[in-house]
Structure formats: C-alpha cells, structure tokens
Design a protein around this motif. Structure first.
Motif, PDB file in Angstrom:
ATOM      1  N   PHE A 241       0.811  -1.221   0.000  1.00  0.00           N
ATOM      2  CA  PHE A 241       0.000   0.000   0.000  1.00  0.00           C
ATOM      3  C   PHE A 241       0.845   1.272   0.000  1.00  0.00           C
ATOM      4  N   GLN A 242       2.150   1.124  -0.098  1.00  0.00           N
ATOM      5  CA  GLN A 242       3.099   2.229  -0.217  1.00  0.00           C
ATOM      6  C   GLN A 242       3.016   3.214   0.957  1.00  0.00           C
ATOM      7  N   VAL A 243       3.052   2.646   2.168  1.00  0.00           N
ATOM      8  CA  VAL A 243       3.122   3.457   3.382  1.00  0.00           C
ATOM      9  C   VAL A 243       4.230   2.868   4.247  1.00  0.00           C
ATOM     10  N   THR A 244       4.589   3.550   5.315  1.00  0.00           N
ATOM     11  CA  THR A 244       5.606   3.020   6.220  1.00  0.00           C
ATOM     12  C   THR A 244       4.987   1.930   7.095  1.00  0.00           C
ATOM     13  N   HIS A 245       5.838   1.085   7.669  1.00  0.00           N
ATOM     14  CA  HIS A 245       5.308   0.011   8.516  1.00  0.00           C
ATOM     15  C   HIS A 245       4.685   0.565   9.798  1.00  0.00           C
ATOM     16  N   THR A 246       5.151   1.734  10.274  1.00  0.00           N
ATOM     17  CA  THR A 246       4.536   2.332  11.467  1.00  0.00           C
ATOM     18  C   THR A 246       3.122   2.828  11.159  1.00  0.00           C
ATOM     19  N   THR A 247       2.922   3.371   9.950  1.00  0.00           N
ATOM     20  CA  THR A 247       1.583   3.802   9.549  1.00  0.00           C
ATOM     21  C   THR A 247       0.665   2.592   9.423  1.00  0.00           C
ATOM     22  N   ALA A 248       1.171   1.536   8.837  1.00  0.00           N
ATOM     23  CA  ALA A 248       0.373   0.309   8.707  1.00  0.00           C
ATOM     24  C   ALA A 248      -0.001  -0.235  10.079  1.00  0.00           C
ATOM     25  N   ALA A 249       0.933  -0.210  11.010  1.00  0.00           N
ATOM     26  CA  ALA A 249       0.645  -0.683  12.370  1.00  0.00           C
ATOM     27  C   ALA A 249      -0.408   0.193  13.039  1.00  0.00           C
ATOM     28  N   ARG A 250      -0.340   1.506  12.818  1.00  0.00           N
ATOM     29  CA  ARG A 250      -1.315   2.434  13.401  1.00  0.00           C
ATOM     30  C   ARG A 250      -2.721   2.117  12.916  1.00  0.00           C
ATOM     31  N   TRP A 251      -2.875   1.946  11.602  1.00  0.00           N
ATOM     32  CA  TRP A 251      -4.210   1.687  11.044  1.00  0.00           C
ATOM     33  C   TRP A 251      -4.731   0.311  11.449  1.00  0.00           C
ATOM     34  N   ALA A 252      -3.852  -0.668  11.527  1.00  0.00           N
ATOM     35  CA  ALA A 252      -4.280  -2.001  11.958  1.00  0.00           C
ATOM     36  C   ALA A 252      -4.736  -1.966  13.414  1.00  0.00           C
ATOM     37  N   SER A 253      -4.021  -1.233  14.254  1.00  0.00           N
ATOM     38  CA  SER A 253      -4.389  -1.124  15.666  1.00  0.00           C
ATOM     39  C   SER A 253      -5.740  -0.433  15.823  1.00  0.00           C
ATOM     40  N   ARG A 254      -5.947   0.632  15.092  1.00  0.00           N
ATOM     41  CA  ARG A 254      -7.242   1.325  15.155  1.00  0.00           C
ATOM     42  C   ARG A 254      -8.376   0.427  14.677  1.00  0.00           C
ATOM     43  N   TYR A 255      -8.109  -0.356  13.640  1.00  0.00           N
ATOM     44  CA  TYR A 255      -9.134  -1.253  13.118  1.00  0.00           C
ATOM     45  C   TYR A 255      -9.468  -2.337  14.142  1.00  0.00           C
ATOM     46  N   ARG A 256      -8.465  -2.871  14.834  1.00  0.00           N
ATOM     47  CA  ARG A 256      -8.700  -3.883  15.867  1.00  0.00           C
ATOM     48  C   ARG A 256      -9.545  -3.324  17.015  1.00  0.00           C
ATOM     49  N   GLN A 257      -9.250  -2.098  17.409  1.00  0.00           N
ATOM     50  CA  GLN A 257      -9.916  -1.512  18.578  1.00  0.00           C
ATOM     51  C   GLN A 257     -11.313  -0.984  18.282  1.00  0.00           C
ATOM     52  N   HIS A 258     -11.469  -0.313  17.116  1.00  0.00           N
ATOM     53  CA  HIS A 258     -12.727   0.412  16.875  1.00  0.00           C
ATOM     54  C   HIS A 258     -13.462  -0.006  15.610  1.00  0.00           C
ATOM     55  N   GLY A 259     -12.884  -0.858  14.819  1.00  0.00           N
ATOM     56  CA  GLY A 259     -13.566  -1.315  13.613  1.00  0.00           C
ATOM     57  C   GLY A 259     -13.414  -0.358  12.448  1.00  0.00           C
ATOM     58  N   PRO A 260     -14.234  -0.540  11.419  1.00  0.00           N
ATOM     59  CA  PRO A 260     -14.120   0.272  10.200  1.00  0.00           C
ATOM     60  C   PRO A 260     -14.349   1.774  10.418  1.00  0.00           C
TER      61      PRO A 260
END
Length: 147
Positions: free
Chosen positions: A30-49
């Motif tokens: 997705f052409q982002v940094t791994h920290t950005t990917a981790a941030r979005w994955a964490s938000r998705y786990r906690q709060h959903g879409p």
C-alpha cells in the motif's frame, strides 16, 4: 477526508488483521511506512471500520489557557478602561499575546473600531441599498465645429 483514502486504509487494515499479512508486506503493497500500517491495523482492531476516518488534530484541553477568572478580569478592564492588549498585559502581568487571544475569543473589537466617547462600534457607510453612494460626474463636450 477523501472517501478513497479511508477505503484504502480499511483495505490495508483488513489485509493485516483479517488476512494475516505481515506489517512490512502490507506497508510495501500500500506504499506506506510500517509504522503507519501498524497504526491503522491497531485502530481497526480496537474500533472497527469507523476508525479509518481522519481524527481532529485539535487538542482535548489546553493547560496553558488563562483561567475564567483572569479572562473575566481582562474583559472587565477592556470595557471599563478601554485599554489595548499591551496596557492590560502590563496591569495584569501577562503576555500581550495572551490578552489579545482572550479578547478575540470573546469577540471584543479592536479599539480602533470603537467610538472614543461612547465605546460603541463605529458603523460606517450604512445605507438602505447597495451602491447608494455611487456618484458619477458626466461632462459633455461642445460639438461645435472649429473655425
């Protein structure tokens, strides 16, 4: 926020959380940094879409903001004494920028916009309809032949 942007974030988060992709692989795809990917994955786990939308960057609180008592004193001095931010700041021992910010927050007009004797706002050019003050001079030249 752009809808395509939030959909891209959601796809990224689903790849990591639901499909089991590694952070580095998803970030590269997705052409982002791994920290950005981790941030979005964490938000998705906690709060959903719903968490894929941008958040406000406005702070929840401002610890350096003047307290209400001080703000009321500033406004009172402005109304009763008609002083500017620099003079109010000298009286209260605060920064002029703080005084100015408080006056703006309470929508107090600059002294230049007030009548000196009555302290009411000066409203110039109040007319019943737009363009009422427009005045055009027309000068007609004599069309007689010379000679």
């Amino acid at each position: 926020m752009d809808r395509a942007e939030s959909e891209g974030r959601l796809r990224l988060a689903r790849c990591i959380v639901d499909d089991g992709w590694s952070l580095r692989r998803a970030a590269e795809r997705f052409q982002v940094t791994h920290t950005t990917a981790a941030r979005w994955a964490s938000r998705y786990r906690q709060h959903g879409p719903a968490a894929m939308a941008d958040r406000s960057s406005r702070p929840h609180r401002c610890p350096t903001r003047a307290d209400q008592r001080t703000e009321r004193r500033i406004c009172k001095i402005r109304v009763t004494r008609r002083l500017g931010p620099a003079r109010i700041a000298a009286r209260l021992g605060l920064a002029p920028s703080t005084i100015h910010r408080v006056l703006v927050r309470y929508r107090m007009p600059p002294l230049a916009h007030l009548d000196r004797s009555t302290a009411t706002r000066i409203r110039r050019y109040e007319r019943q309809r737009p363009g009422q003050l427009v005045h055009i001079h027309i000068k007609k030249h004599d069309r007689r032949p010379q000679g």
